[in-house]
Scaffold this active site. Structure first.
Site, short mmCIF file in Angstrom:
data_model
loop_
_atom_site.label_atom_id
_atom_site.label_comp_id
_atom_site.label_asym_id
_atom_site.label_seq_id
_atom_site.Cartn_x
_atom_site.Cartn_y
_atom_site.Cartn_z
N ALA A 219 -4.30 4.04 -1.47
CA ALA A 219 -4.37 5.58 -1.80
C ALA A 219 -5.79 6.17 -1.18
O ALA A 219 -6.35 5.41 -0.26
CB ALA A 219 -4.45 5.50 -3.53
N ASN A 220 -5.95 7.38 -1.58
CA ASN A 220 -7.08 7.89 -1.01
C ASN A 220 -7.81 8.74 -2.27
O ASN A 220 -7.08 8.75 -3.42
CB ASN A 220 -7.02 8.75 0.16
N ARG A 221 -9.07 9.26 -2.04
CA ARG A 221 -9.79 10.11 -3.10
C ARG A 221 -9.34 11.52 -3.62
O ARG A 221 -10.11 12.19 -4.33
CB ARG A 221 -11.21 10.03 -2.93
#
Ligand code: C5P
Length: 409
Positions: A219-221
């Site tokens: 995932a990412n932020r």
């Protein structure tokens, strides 16, 4: 947004008039000047002293005050503000507005003003539902008067229903939206025909989750704040909005149809299913890669064995796919999150992806997950540098630009 804006706040008779005090506090905190006008009914519920103390400005109450007339005059007072807000707006005041009565200072100002007017109705549910009020509201809406609320809930009379004054924060947001629309020249159309009424907008937002096994993912932020705010801002301008969102923890924007997805491939499928649309805004932080093979069972850590290799596969590019789609939306907007040579990269990205605009932002600081954004709007016409703004304001400005672009003759 509200810095240096002047709001004429008419307070009419309702138990909820105390909420006007909180609204004034919020408006001033946002940098606005508030000039209160109190009706005789309003003065039964809130004192001019309280209004004056919180607003830090004289309260106007009397049409016949010779001193006030000598100093300012009701016509000048009517034309002074950037917006006139009636909070709370009683059934009686709305009826007077609908019929053009001008028998006190508030109604005279409302008849004389050429500024945008926003009303926040507050009354018993039976009064709100009465055909007379319904007809009055229709007449006001047709003239371009903006309405926020009323909310549904408990009433002063231990009854419940539609008619509660909206919360001050909601009224503040409505005032900001009305001022933005007015600044973009969009308030001339009545709310029943908002600039994006009848248009479908597709917005992607949030991160994607690319599964490794049933319990792990890449995932990412991304928080989804910017994309969600854009979806809400387009809806506020009348668009029918489909928001295709990856996993986020923020609330759904009001008035938007949300399709929840996990992975990039699901996001693409949901976007294609949502077509046709006149507008597409791809604000999602889509994972570039997914695992080449998702394990059917949780990967086991075996003592003494090396970690399993993670082979990656390229995800579909949703923005590029929509830009070259047989049913391409008339206006396709992408985002470019860069940490260096932001504008140059965005210009190249615009060409490569085939979209119309790129909203480029520098994510080297605290933009991802943060509340503010500094963006550059890159289009065929050139590059516009916007100041550092709250994400909600970036959204409103972008929505107003989109409305101008898609409604241009
Ligand atoms: O290529 P890059 O990720 O930098 O491009 C960012 C833009 O492309 C954003 O508008 C993002 O929503 C979109 N994008 C997409 N699908 C991908 C990758 C990016 O729609 N797989």
């Amino acid at each position: 947004m509200l810095a240096d804006k002047r709001i004429l706040l008419v307070v009419s008779g309702s138990v909820s008039a105390y909420k006007a005090l909180e609204l004034i506090r919020l408006l001033r905190k946002a940098g606005a000047r508030v000039t209160p006008v109190l009706t005789a009914g309003g003065a039964r519920f809130v004192t001019p002293h309280a209004l004056q103390a919180i607003a830090g400005e004289a309260v106007h109450q009397d049409l016949w005050s010779l001193q006030a007339e000598a100093e300012i005059g009701h016509i000048r007072l009517a034309r002074l503000p950037d917006l006139v807000a009636v909070v709370p707006a009683s059934a009686d005041l709305l009826a007077k507005m609908a019929h053009g009565l001008a028998d006190d200072l508030a109604t005279t100002l409302l008849l004389a003003t050429d500024r945008p007017v926003l009303v926040a109705p507050a009354m018993n549910w039976a009064m709100w539902g009465h055909p007379a009020t319904v007809a009055n509201m229709a007449a006001l809406a047709a003239r371009g008067v903006r309405v926020v609320g009323p909310a549904v809930g408990a009433m002063a009379e231990a009854e419940s229903g539609p008619g509660r004054l909206s919360e001050p924060a909601e009224i503040l947001a409505a005032i900001e939206a009305a001022l933005t629309a007015a600044g973009e020249g969009l308030l001339l159309a009545p709310p029943l025909a908002l600039p994006l009424t009848g248009r479908h907008a597709l917005v992607t937002s949030g991160p994607t989750h690319e599964p490794i096994d049933p319990v792990r993912y890449i995932a990412n932020r991304s928080s989804g704040q910017q994309g969600h705010a854009i979806a809400g801002a387009l809806a506020a301008l009348g668009a029918r909005v489909t928001l295709v969102s990856g996993p986020v923890t923020i609330a759904d924007p009001a008035g938007v149809a949300v399709v929840r997805v996990q992975s990039a491939r699901e996001m693409l499928a949901a976007c294609e299913a949502a077509l046709p649309a006149e507008i597409a805004v791809c604000a999602a932080a889509v994972a570039d890669w997914r695992t080449a093979r998702e394990a059917g069972q949780k990967l086991k850590k075996v003592p003494g064995e090396p970690p399993p290799p993670l082979e990656l596969a390229l995800n579909p590019d949703i923005l590029a796919t929509l830009s070259r789609h047989a049913r391409r939306p008339a206006l396709v907007v992408g985002f470019a999150a860069e940490t260096e040579t932001v504008v140059e990269n965005a210009m190249a990205k615009r060409q490569r992806k085939g979209c119309d605009w790129i909203v480029a932002n520098d994510v080297s600081g605290d933009v991802m997950g943060g509340a503010e954004n500094t963006v550059h709007l890159v289009s065929a016409e050139g590059v516009e540098d916007w100041p550092r703004l709250p994400k909600a304001e970036v959204a409103r400005r972008l929505a107003a630009r989109i409305a101008r672009a898609v409604t241009a003759p």
